[in-house]
Motif scaffolding. Structure first.
Motif, PDB file in Angstrom:
ATOM      1  N   THR A 129     109.393   6.177 -14.772  1.00 56.24           N
ATOM      2  CA  THR A 129     110.098   5.646 -13.228  1.00 56.24           C
ATOM      3  C   THR A 129     109.639   6.211 -12.539  1.00 56.24           C
ATOM      4  OG1 THR A 129     111.284   3.159 -13.881  1.00 56.24           O
ATOM      5  CG2 THR A 129     111.909   3.819 -12.188  1.00 56.24           C
TER       6      THR A 129
ATOM      7  N   GLU B 299     107.140   8.596 -11.554  1.00 58.76           N
ATOM      8  CA  GLU B 299     105.468   7.489 -10.481  1.00 58.76           C
ATOM      9  C   GLU B 299     106.116   7.077  -8.786  1.00 58.76           C
ATOM     10  OE1 GLU B 299     104.801   3.969 -12.843  1.00 58.76           O
ATOM     11  OE2 GLU B 299     106.624   2.477 -12.695  1.00 58.76           O
ATOM     12  N   ASN B 300     107.788   7.244  -8.704  1.00 63.62           N
ATOM     13  CA  ASN B 300     107.743   6.894  -7.158  1.00 63.62           C
ATOM     14  C   ASN B 300     107.860   7.785  -6.914  1.00 63.62           C
ATOM     15  OD1 ASN B 300     107.865   3.915  -7.078  1.00 63.62           O
ATOM     16  ND2 ASN B 300     109.023   4.208  -9.338  1.00 63.62           N
TER      17      ASN B 300
ATOM     18  N   ARG C 162     111.102   0.416   0.310  1.00 65.31           N
ATOM     19  CA  ARG C 162     110.216  -0.820  -0.988  1.00 65.31           C
ATOM     20  C   ARG C 162     109.827  -2.304  -0.491  1.00 65.31           C
ATOM     21  NH1 ARG C 162     115.312  -0.781   0.855  1.00 65.31           N
ATOM     22  NH2 ARG C 162     117.031  -1.678  -0.988  1.00 65.31           N
TER      23      ARG C 162
ATOM     24  N   LYS D  48     107.597  -4.982  -2.752  1.00 68.19           N
ATOM     25  CA  LYS D  48     107.878  -5.558  -4.127  1.00 68.19           C
ATOM     26  C   LYS D  48     106.042  -6.053  -3.971  1.00 68.19           C
ATOM     27  CE  LYS D  48     108.700  -8.575  -7.718  1.00 68.19           C
ATOM     28  NZ  LYS D  48     109.952  -9.498  -8.509  1.00 68.19           N
TER      29      LYS D  48
ATOM     30  N   ASP E 179     101.998  -6.943  -5.595  1.00 67.73           N
ATOM     31  CA  ASP E 179     101.625  -7.291  -6.745  1.00 67.73           C
ATOM     32  C   ASP E 179     102.818  -7.056  -7.929  1.00 67.73           C
ATOM     33  OD1 ASP E 179      99.136  -7.306  -5.452  1.00 67.73           O
ATOM     34  OD2 ASP E 179      98.613  -5.135  -5.713  1.00 67.73           O
ATOM     35  N   GLY E 180     103.586  -7.571  -7.886  1.00 65.93           N
ATOM     36  CA  GLY E 180     105.256  -7.739  -8.982  1.00 65.93           C
ATOM     37  C   GLY E 180     105.868  -6.251  -8.799  1.00 65.93           C
ATOM     38  N   LYS E 181     105.114  -5.766  -7.837  1.00 64.81           N
ATOM     39  CA  LYS E 181     106.069  -4.189  -8.580  1.00 64.81           C
ATOM     40  C   LYS E 181     106.829  -3.401  -7.678  1.00 64.81           C
ATOM     41  CE  LYS E 181     105.144   0.775 -10.825  1.00 64.81           C
ATOM     42  NZ  LYS E 181     103.930   1.008 -11.549  1.00 64.81           N
TER      43      LYS E 181
ATOM     44  N   GLN F 159     107.858  -0.796  -4.456  1.00 64.32           N
ATOM     45  CA  GLN F 159     106.041   0.421  -4.790  1.00 64.32           C
ATOM     46  C   GLN F 159     107.710   0.943  -2.581  1.00 64.32           C
ATOM     47  OE1 GLN F 159     104.248   1.873  -5.235  1.00 64.32           O
ATOM     48  NE2 GLN F 159     103.235   0.448  -6.952  1.00 64.32           N
TER      49      GLN F 159
END
Length: 923
Positions: A338, A341-342, A375, A377, A379-381, A383
């Motif tokens: 987590t 990737e961020n 941040r 959301k 596509d459901g994630k 970012q």
């Protein structure tokens, strides 16, 4: 006389015009109560201060004159004075009190805030450790009482001076050699006035004992020390009683006519004040405290630590020992997916030029120098994104910047531009998720999204918008080939400013902005609105004058609208035993200059209010974020119904609320010293920390490294949007500084989700404490290692030659893999005017190892023996041209072409990584 009257009427009309425009502005926003309350309070206090000063001074002069000796023998000098003054006596007797009264009224009215807080005070339900009084007494009541005594003392002192001057002028007070003769009435008047003044000083001395608890003059701590408690506070009490006795002696003199007693009493008061107010405390300090200060002051240091941690909201910080690993092993980052990737490789302080070249489109648009991190959301994630508003910049109009265009045509900015924080295109550009004109992307479309920016940080002083809608004159956005092409136009349909629907309003606004166009132009009609005070911070400050605002309002797309989110703080410098800090100095860093505040020294702060300003309508909404704060509760009594409960926040808005930077900077400043809770260690100062300097700056630049927002997972916690900063030892030896990491402070910045659920972990402070025996390099040392590495330095020097320059991005620190990972993006930019920084390389460090690769994934794998186990967002494969980049001038890509010679040279000089264990360099 006629000219004077006309001039006075004109001045009064100008004043009235200013007041009227202020009222219309507040009325349009729905905050009329705020301005009316200030006006009523200020006016009432002005008359109270005016009368409180003027009446006593006039009465004092009148008594001295009225009861003057009729047949007093005056010397020739006094006789001449009387002859000069007599024709103007009435004017002087009235003029002096009136002038002094004006000063008194102005001084009193300026303290409307303090008066309103005292009248509506709210208890803290916490008591101080010395007098056991509620904290609210020190915050609300004590400043009022001290101010009242100070003003009264000034009135009495001026009245006494006026009485003495009048008595002397008219013979009631005469000097003959060493003999002083005074009339009976003058004696009574002077004695009573002196008694009142000494009595007020007795009250002041009594109040001073309480003020000792907020005294920050002591270098060791704020509040009462051992010397204060043992000698200082008792001395003030004794002096207060002694002064009260002297005041009584002056009353006795007024009755019996003998001055010996009050004179002796005053002399004794001076002696006592020297002995017990100065000499005795010095003796206690010198012979009791100094030899054993550590043990003697221990209990008072403990009070200071406890109060300071409470007042700055850091008492519940979670401290965790973090024994950081220094060896990079394969697969070490597998459990930190987590975080990795961020990792944000797009530096918001460097990509402004890239945003401008790729997304500005016209010179009359602009982006801020420092972009914001939020941040969304997608596509459901969720970012992390770097976001900015495309605002209007009228200075870019050039020859088109005439009064008509600047007032009626160029009125607003257009759209939001946002890029993924963890991605870049194959050629090093940001990958946009929202961009273009008209807007395209994941945050909003032209169908359900209002992209127009009428209220922002760079807007014009005022614009006139709206109208009848038949003739659309406002430029909406450029859609033709040039500025004179078929550009889209619009008419403002919101409710953002007062309407100019009558001649009076046109006239007063023409006076306010000194523009005849407002009054004469045919573009102004009954439906026109005038927009001004358009900066989000300005609007919030005017409707909530009791707040200290965060210096960084940030934009967010909320339910199809662009809103500015502004954090508001309630502060005071009157919290007992809490350490005082400079707000401006504490929040200044490499990205932010020190702003000016009306009250800079504070020792209490709460993020009590979250405010929003709609970028289209200008609507201001205040939300109560810390409803337990007594200062906010007090102001809610003053301005009821102006602050909405936090429950009224929409879920979407809640998901964009973040922990404010300025509050975090104040807390990291405090925790640099007050993470130590043992009084002995605190006194020794052997574990004091400081924020490291910005490592990318030159050696002479001492600006601090700013905190950074990142989505990451802290040890033993769930992943969250965090605001973090690091600590190094406080430098006591400047010639040999230690730049090793001692602490890592993070604040949970996830306030809630789009469903409206409030996070219980929001605002949770976590302090990772590294063992004192560890020598984990700090940011400055890591940057020095990057710069000193021969392979890295070689390549960067090659890149910096000719028409390109290297720019190092923000150096991020992440607690992953059981240790601390440093990540720094490296940008390259051509020196041509139309170029912008292009992200080319990634520098990473873990322990004593360094890697230098094209992508973050490659760099991490190289650093951790070929397989880091990390998942990253940076693969360097985005096209970077789907949302507006294709429209950028080809010359903006000159840095890429300028790198070709450097590529060949770098590859030729790269050493064998496996043999030398040096970072692989591939351009």
């Amino acid at each position: 006389m006629t000219i004077g009257v006309l001039a006075a009427l004109v001045i009064m009309f100008f004043i009235f015009a200013g007041l009227a425009t202020d009222y219309l502005w507040y009325q349009q926003l729905g905050f009329t109560r705020v301005i009316v309350t200030q006006w009523i309070t200020g006016t009432a206090l002005f008359f109270i201060g005016f009368l409180g000063m003027a009446v006593p001074v006039y009465v004092s002069i009148d008594i001295a004159f009225r009861f003057r000796p009729v047949y007093a023998k005056l010397n020739s000098q006094l006789d001449r004075y009387q002859q000069v003054i007599e024709p103007l006596r009435r004017t002087v007797m009235l003029g002096i009190p009136i002038v002094l009264g004006l000063f008194g009224g102005i001084a009193t009215s300026s303290h409307w805030s303090m008066i309103l807080q005292w009248l509506n005070r709210t208890p803290f339900h916490k008591v101080d450790p010395q007098f056991h009084l509620d904290i609210g007494f020190y915050v609300f009541s004590l400043p009022f009482y001290q101010g009242l005594v100070g003003f009264s003392s000034a009135v009495v002192l001026l009245s006494a001076i006026a009485a003495l001057a009048t008595s002397y002028l008219y013979g009631a007070l005469r000097f003959s050699g060493r003999e002083v003769r005074i009339s009976r009435v003058a004696r009574i008047q002077i004695a009573v006035t002196a008694a009142v003044y000494i009595g007020l000083q007795a009250i002041s001395l009594w109040l001073d004992q309480y003020a000792t608890l907020t005294d920050g003059s002591n270098k060791l701590l704020t509040g009462a020390t051992y010397t204060d408690v043992v000698a200082g506070i008792p001395a003030k009490q004794i002096l207060a009683y002694a002064a009260a006795v002297v005041a009584i002696l002056f009353i006795v003199t007024a009755v019996i006519g003998r001055w010996r007693l009050p004179i002796i009493g005053t002399a004794l008061l001076i002696v006592i004040s020297l002995v017990i107010g100065a000499i005795y405390p010095w003796i206690v300090q010198r012979f009791t405290v100094d030899p054993s200060a550590k043990s003697v002051e221990s209990s008072y240091i403990e009070k200071n630590i406890k109060a300071t941690r409470t007042a700055y909201g850091v008492s519940s910080v979670k401290e965790t020992n973090y024994d950081a690993k220094s060896t990079a092993s394969k697969g070490a980052l597998a459990n930190d997916a987590t975080t990795t990737e961020n990792i944000r490789i797009i530096d918001p302080s460097l990509v402004t030029d890239a945003f401008a070249q790729l997304q500005q489109y016209r010179q009359y648009y602009a982006f801020p120098d420092q972009l914001d991190v939020d941040r969304y959301k997608i596509d459901g994630k969720v970012q992390d994104v770097v976001i900015a508003v495309r605002e209007l910049n009228q200075s870019g109009l050039g020859s088109s910047n005439n009064p008509y265009n600047s007032t009626f045509v160029y009125t607003h900015g257009y759209g939001v531009v946002a890029a993924y924080g963890n991605q870049r295109s194959a050629d090093g550009q940001p990958v946009f998720l929202e961009s273009g004109i008209p807007v395209k992307g994941s945050l909003g479309t032209s169908k359900n999204f209002e992209p127009r920016i009428y209220f922002g940080e760079q807007g014009p002083q005022y614009s006139i918008v709206g109208g009848n809608g038949l003739n659309k004159v406002e430029l909406d956005y450029p859609s033709g080939n040039d500025d004179n092409g078929n550009n889209a136009t619009t008419t403002y349909s919101g409710d953002g400013g007062p309407k100019l629907n009558n001649t009076f309003k046109k006239l007063i606004y023409a006076i306010k902005f000194q523009s005849e166009q407002i009054f004469l132009s045919d573009a102004v009609n009954s439906k026109s609105q005038i927009l001004y005070d358009r900066d989000p911070s300005t609007r919030v400050q005017k409707v909530a004058p009791y707040l200290t605002l965060d210096s960084d309002p940030y934009p967010a797309v909320v339910n199809g609208r662009v809103v500015w989110i502004v954090d508001g703080y309630t502060t005071t410098d009157q919290y007992p035993y809490s350490a005082q800090r400079s707000l401006s100095t504490s929040i200044a860093d490499a990205n932010k200059a020190a702003p000016a505040y009306a009250t800079d020294q504070i020792n209490y702060i709460r993020n009590s209010v979250k405010a929003t300003v709609d970028a289209y309508s200008g609507k201001v909404t205040l939300y109560s974020w810390d409803k337990t704060d007594p200062i906010l509760q007090t102001w809610q009594k003053v301005f009821p119904s102006t602050v909405k409960p936090m429950a009224d926040m929409s879920g979407t808005l809640l998901s964009h609320v973040r922990y404010p930077e300025d509050l975090f900077k104040m807390q990291r400043e405090i925790l640099g010293t007050y993470h130590v809770t043992d009084p002995g260690s605190f006194y020794n100062g052997d574990d004091a920390w400081t924020t490291p300097n910005e490592p990318t700056k030159t050696s002479g630049d001492t600006s601090l490294q700013p905190p950074y927002y990142l989505t990451m997972k802290l040890p033993d916690q769930n992943a969250a949007f965090q605001l973090y900063s690091t600590y190094i030892p406080q430098q006591t030896n400047e010639s040999n500084p230690r730049n090793v990491l001692t602490g890592y402070l993070a604040a949970n910045s996830d306030a809630g989700d789009t469903k409206g659920s409030i996070s219980k972990n929001y605002g949770k402070l976590t302090l990772l404490t590294l063992p004192k025996t560890d020598n984990v390099p700090g940011p400055g040392q890591v940057q020095a290692n990057f710069n000193a590495d021969s392979t890295v330095a070689n390549v960067l020097n090659i890149l910096a030659r000719g028409d390109t320059q290297v720019k190092r991005g923000n150096l991020l620190t992440l607690p992953v893999g059981g240790g601390l990972l440093y990540v720094q993006p490296v940008y390259v930019q051509s020196t041509s005017d139309t170029s912008y920084p292009i992200l080319q390389k990634i520098l990473v460090s873990f322990g004593d190892r360094i890697a230098f690769e094209d992508t973050l994934k490659e760099a991490l794998d190289d650093l951790f023996g070929g397989d880091s186990g990390a998942t990253t967002g940076d693969a360097g494969v985005g096209t970077g041209t789907s949302t507006g980049e294709a429209r950028a001038p080809e010359r903006a890509r000159e840095p890429e072409r300028g790198l070709e010679p450097a590529r060949a040279q770098a590859q030729a000089r790269a050493p064998d990584r496996e043999r030398a264990r040096r970072p692989r360099v591939l351009l």
